[in-house]
Design a protein around this motif. Sequence first.
Motif, PDB file in Angstrom:
ATOM      1  N   ASP A 125       0.852  -1.181   0.000  1.00 18.64           N
ATOM      2  CA  ASP A 125       0.000   0.000   0.000  1.00 18.64           C
ATOM      3  C   ASP A 125       0.886   1.228   0.000  1.00 18.64           C
ATOM      4  O   ASP A 125       1.409   1.603   1.037  1.00 18.64           O
TER       5      ASP A 125
ATOM      6  N   SER B 221       1.653   5.272  -1.993  1.00 17.52           N
ATOM      7  CA  SER B 221       0.982   6.309  -2.781  1.00 17.52           C
ATOM      8  C   SER B 221       1.366   6.174  -4.250  1.00 17.52           C
ATOM      9  O   SER B 221       2.406   5.602  -4.591  1.00 17.52           O
ATOM     10  N   ARG B 222       0.538   6.730  -5.089  1.00 11.21           N
ATOM     11  CA  ARG B 222       0.858   6.771  -6.524  1.00 11.21           C
ATOM     12  C   ARG B 222       2.181   7.495  -6.744  1.00 11.21           C
ATOM     13  O   ARG B 222       2.999   7.119  -7.571  1.00 11.21           O
TER      14      ARG B 222
ATOM     15  N   LEU C 245      -1.007  -4.224  -5.443  1.00 13.36           N
ATOM     16  CA  LEU C 245      -0.877  -2.800  -5.137  1.00 13.36           C
ATOM     17  C   LEU C 245      -2.295  -2.298  -4.955  1.00 13.36           C
ATOM     18  O   LEU C 245      -3.102  -2.364  -5.895  1.00 13.36           O
ATOM     19  N   ASP C 246      -2.587  -1.853  -3.762  1.00  5.60           N
ATOM     20  CA  ASP C 246      -3.946  -1.364  -3.485  1.00  5.60           C
ATOM     21  C   ASP C 246      -5.007  -2.385  -3.868  1.00  5.60           C
ATOM     22  O   ASP C 246      -6.063  -2.031  -4.395  1.00  5.60           O
TER      23      ASP C 246
END
Length: 707
Positions: A196, A198-199, A228-229
């Motif tokens: 997890d 951030s972009r 991812l996410d």
Amino acid sequence: MTLDASILKDMTLAEKIGQLTMVTAGYATTGPIVAGDVTGALREGRIGSLFNLWGRDAIRAAQRVAVEETRLGIPLFFGLDVIHGFRTIFPTPLAQAGAFDEDLWERAAASAAAEAADAGIDLTFTPMLDVARDPRWGRSVEGPGEDPLVGARFARAQVRGLQGDDFAGEGRLAACAKHFVAYGAVTAGRDYAPVDISRRTLEEVYLPPFRAAVEAGVATLMPAFTDLDGIPFTAHRAMITGRLREEWGFDGVVISDFGAIGELIRHGVAADLAEAAALALNAGVDIDMMAGAYEKGLPEALERGLVTVATLDAAVTRVLGLKERLGLFADPYRRCRGEGTEDAEGKGGRRRLAREAGRRALVLLKNEGGLLPLGEGARRIAVIGPLADAAVEMIGPWASDGKRAPAVSVLAGLREVFPRAEIVHAEGVPLTQDGTDGIAAAVDAARDADCVILCVGEAAEMSGEAASRTKIDLPGSQSALLDAVAATGKPLVVLLFSGRPLAVPEMFERAGAVIACGFPGSEAGHAIADVIIGREGPTGRLPTTWPRHVGQVPIFLAERSGGRPENPADKYTSKYLDMPNSPLFPFGAGLGYGEVVFADLKADVGEAIEASVTVANRGSRADEAVVFLFVRDPVASVARPVLELKDFRRVALAAGETRTIAFRLGREDLTFLDMRLEPVFEGGAFEILIGPSADRARLLSATVRFG
Ligand code: BGC
């Protein structure tokens, strides 16, 4: 035979799926073999590639089945993890990264490729490009460390070294950039755990090494086991087809990780193998490694309309294209005919390179009172510890066929370079188990010596895949050995072997000198002995920040400041109650035998920022420096890290020599992602920082206005 595009029309569904199926060879006491059931499947055209099989005879036999006994005679290709050498083992990749030397990275990769190609291998699952900022994660050892710029340069050098101009060329391999992407960010450093992030972190930190590999023409790529996410990479259409193929123009083959397509069920995104196979194929994964999901799931997925024949054909075409580019249609036996061609000369050169690479990976972190080098005159040396005479441990994890090549232990290396010294050896304690019975003998050996060389650290298998640790310390009873030996008061040199930084501040306090060795490879003992006696200097630098305590991780140089940066005088700032934020050693740390001084930072602005420093060796021995250039953008629309590495340069300096090192930073180097994650250059003030490591106190700095 050449690849005829019309071949697709002649292929049955099972034959097409066979081309997308990769399986591993088995093992017998004599080495890797093709098991009987695999031979049957090969004969039926249900397997397109094999891995973990090496040696010309074994490969020739398997290839003969594919070429002569299948209906279409399509050749196999043969893959292997040549992570840091095939038989001659180079330092673990993380240790190699510490050389900060693109030329060396390339030469080592080329040498490993040639040795593996000679044993019949076509493709390697290397380079591993996962940026890693959490040393609990065992796979940190396989990659280039914490920094994206270093990772990108490492990627380019490795792809160039492995593939050359043409991966079908003599002594070259097709490379595979892995694990796409952000595998290093697994939750709590636990292998295979969800990711997890951030972009922004994905774009700025984890993607650049992969982009560099694609730009360098890497032949294949492997998605990470992780998600991812919530979207497993094996099913990540946006990343594989979107980012890689459509945006970056990657035209190679995507190979799943081991069993990863089947694991889509356990991830919780597929109900059965048909759904799993459809998700992966639709995402752009061409080859199923060891899940059997394409074989079992794709026919049903086609029936249920979950995938189209066109998507299947596109994947088969890519795989056949790879075989064509490997030259296998022209000559399926090109790498497995006759005996190996490696002559003694070639092998000798490879050992020499492994010795050089081993030495250049060594990072001298402490050298009180110039304890090292010991010099030719050393008389009585006690070589103590569970890693002193542990040749096989020296090759580290992921060492392909390395166990069959002789490796040199520290003890053996020291005995060679100090033929007249009295060298006494005591193991002291076991490597990983508790047990203090041998400590008394080790202490006696230390008492009788002029100097102690203590070899401690992790077992090779304590890092690598499925080897995460919550304690990043000395295993078993090694700390007790350290205490007892240090208490003798004898000059103490510690050689620390590990796949990750170990948070053992007390060891650094007790020892007079410490060298972080990683796992230096087949020539470990020679490489280390060269440095201990002083024929060569240590020149490695840390490619990763070294924590004081596991509680500080993840720890890395490029943090943002936050609104309340650490201030010991103010409780309500970002810090711990029990420890400073600073690491034990910063990224880039490492000493040599010279005395290198950085001075005269100049920074001028024109079309670009032109910055320079002088680097002088005031010592009496030749040395090398790594000159790091960092930038801080103090005010921007999005907060930027306190330090961002923008360039580094390795320089050799004779005793007394001074050199000026110049850098140039253009707008493209200072471009970052804005709030919408679009690239933007924002002119204004930039702080330019140049020095020997990321330790702010040792960086020269100047602020310029640019743009
Ligand atoms: C690893 C890969 C490796 C593959 C084949 C997997 O378990 O994650 O890095 O290439 O096995 O050996």
